[in-house]
Enzyme design. Structure first.
Site, PDB file in Angstrom:
ATOM      1  N   ASP A  12       0.871  -1.162   0.000  1.00 25.26           N
ATOM      2  CA  ASP A  12       0.000   0.000   0.000  1.00 25.26           C
ATOM      3  C   ASP A  12       0.918   1.225   0.000  1.00 25.26           C
ATOM      4  OD1 ASP A  12      -2.380   1.613   0.512  1.00 25.26           O
ATOM      5  OD2 ASP A  12      -1.638   1.768   2.563  1.00 25.26           O
ATOM      6  N   ASP A  14      -0.097   5.107   1.022  1.00 27.85           N
ATOM      7  CA  ASP A  14      -0.324   6.069   2.098  1.00 27.85           C
ATOM      8  C   ASP A  14      -0.487   5.355   3.445  1.00 27.85           C
ATOM      9  OD1 ASP A  14      -0.281   8.016   0.091  1.00 27.85           O
ATOM     10  OD2 ASP A  14      -2.443   7.911  -0.180  1.00 27.85           O
ATOM     11  N   ASP A 132      -1.732  -0.767   5.835  1.00 23.59           N
ATOM     12  CA  ASP A 132      -2.088  -0.232   7.148  1.00 23.59           C
ATOM     13  C   ASP A 132      -3.589  -0.224   7.411  1.00 23.59           C
ATOM     14  OD1 ASP A 132      -2.556   1.820   5.244  1.00 23.59           O
ATOM     15  OD2 ASP A 132      -2.476   3.315   6.842  1.00 23.59           O
TER      16      ASP A 132
END
Length: 174
Positions: A12, A14, A132
């Protein structure tokens, strides 16, 4: 799964590689992109180990009428420059520019991961998804990848939960 089977690592963006924008906001300019501590070195370690590293990122803001895709590409160029300055690189990048519930590529669906596997000719069972959020974990699970959740995101059903990208890479390379 044994880590020695891993050939591809999905990342991922961000909150995993760079500092996440505030809730409801997006990284829209190169100046807003700031790498998380240790992220570039972690990606460089994956590169050195010969593991394919592929970015998979939702960028819903691109579905807004006022969005400029050139802004997104400028941010991605900046990401590449910041990584390269520390000896790291991404082997491929995929992004979902669509509004929620309007496509099959937006995480938590597995479309970007499936497309990457088809285009680069690898088995998703030999991949790991690191992110996240619960959406990252769900996309990895849907694709049949092992999942690693970065602790900031909570503990939603991931195979492993670690503090940051560097810890995830240490786990994979151990």
């Amino acid at each position: 799964m044994g880590w020695d089977n891993v050939r591809t690592v999905f990342l991922d963006r961000d909150g995993t590689i760079n500092v996440k924008a505030d809730d409801g906001e997006y990284i829209r300019t190169p100046e807003e992109l700031v790498l998380l501590p240790g992220a570039a070195q972690a990606i460089a370690a994956l590169n050195a180990a010969g593991l394919r590293t592929i970015l998979v990122t939702n960028q819903r803001w691109l579905s807004e009428p006022s969005a400029q895709p050139t802004q997104f590409h400028a941010v991605q160029d900046r990401l590449g420059q910041l990584l390269a300055a520390q000896g790291a690189r991404l082997d491929a990048e995929y992004h979902c520019p669509h509004a929620a519930n309007s496509c099959d590529c937006r995480k938590p669906l597995a479309g970007m991961l499936i497309r990457a596997a088809a285009e680069h000719g690898f088995d998703l069972a030999e991949s790991v998804m690191i992110g996240d959020s619960a959406a990252d974990v769900a996309a990895g699970r849907a694709a049949g990848a092992t999942t690693v959740l970065l602790r900031a995101g909570g503990g939603e059903d991931a195979d492993f939960v670690v503090d940051d990208l560097a810890a995830a890479v240490r786990l994979i390379l151990a």
